[in-house]
Design a protein around this motif. Structure first.
Motif, short mmCIF file in Angstrom:
data_model
loop_
_atom_site.label_atom_id
_atom_site.label_comp_id
_atom_site.label_asym_id
_atom_site.label_seq_id
_atom_site.Cartn_x
_atom_site.Cartn_y
_atom_site.Cartn_z
N GLY A 35 0.92 -1.23 -0.03
CA GLY A 35 0.02 -0.02 0.27
C GLY A 35 0.65 1.09 0.03
N GLY A 36 2.12 1.10 -0.57
CA GLY A 36 2.81 2.28 -0.69
C GLY A 36 2.66 3.03 -1.64
N ILE A 66 -14.79 7.63 3.23
CA ILE A 66 -15.31 6.51 4.05
C ILE A 66 -14.46 6.44 5.41
CG2 ILE A 66 -16.16 5.08 2.06
CD1 ILE A 66 -13.67 3.11 2.68
N VAL A 67 -14.99 5.64 6.47
CA VAL A 67 -14.08 5.35 7.43
C VAL A 67 -14.01 3.91 7.34
CG1 VAL A 67 -13.92 5.33 10.11
CG2 VAL A 67 -14.59 7.40 8.79
N LYS A 97 -9.82 7.20 8.19
CA LYS A 97 -10.69 7.80 6.94
C LYS A 97 -9.85 7.41 5.67
CE LYS A 97 -12.26 11.70 9.56
NZ LYS A 97 -12.42 13.07 9.57
N ALA A 98 -10.58 7.04 4.72
CA ALA A 98 -10.05 7.00 3.42
C ALA A 98 -10.81 7.35 2.46
CB ALA A 98 -9.86 5.37 3.02
N SER A 118 -5.47 6.28 1.50
CA SER A 118 -5.45 6.78 2.85
C SER A 118 -4.08 7.50 3.24
CB SER A 118 -5.53 5.73 3.89
OG SER A 118 -5.64 6.12 5.29
N ASP A 119 -4.11 8.60 3.67
CA ASP A 119 -3.03 9.45 3.79
C ASP A 119 -2.25 9.61 2.48
OD1 ASP A 119 -3.66 10.00 6.47
OD2 ASP A 119 -2.35 8.20 7.16
N GLY A 120 -2.64 9.58 1.40
CA GLY A 120 -2.30 9.75 0.02
C GLY A 120 -1.53 8.44 -0.55
#
Length: 142
Positions: A35-36, A66-67, A97-98, A118-120
């Motif tokens: 997921g990087g 979404i959460v 959150k995403a 999520s978080d970019g």
């Protein structure tokens, strides 16, 4: 008894270059699988989809906040099994959150690609037929 292995400078350089190339390739594979992959911009998400062999429309048809639930229902557990088959896992993102970006796939009728960011970082997603009898596939088939 001692065993010595000797290399010429040329052979040593070739071996070191091959090791460096292997490390870079493995790093790229693990970055995608963990997921990087950077998905913070539309261009990066579209490039990611193209790298998977999917041709997305350049504009997302849906952007949904979404959460990811703390406790996974049976549906989420099955969806996470699909994620895990592609090298992703939503479990570490429970409660976070995403954003789900949905793009039409231009070279496949009635098909979309969903990317969860999520978080970019792209942390999962799927390729789905929007037909009633359609199927959902993992991003990276194993």
């Amino acid at each position: 008894m001692r065993l010595f292995i000797t290399f010429s400078k040329k052979t040593l350089l070739i071996v070191l270059a091959a090791l460096a190339a292997g490390i870079i390739i493995l790093g790229e594979v693990f970055t995608i699988r963990a997921g990087g992959a950077d998905g913070s911009t539309n261009a990066q998400r579209c490039e990611f989809a193209r790298d998977l062999g999917v041709t997305p429309d350049e504009t997302a048809v849906s952007v949904k906040e979404i959460v990811i639930p703390e406790e996974f229902s049976d549906v989420y557990m099955k969806y996470n099994e699909l994620q895990r088959s592609a090298g992703y896992d939503l479990m570490p993102y429970r409660g976070r959150k995403a954003t789900v970006y949905t793009y039409r796939v231009t070279d496949a009728e009635d098909t979309v690609i969903n990317l969860i960011v999520s978080d970019g970082k792209i942390i999962g997603g799927d390729i789905s037929s929007v037909r009633i009898d359609g199927e959902m596939k993992p991003l990276i088939p194993v």
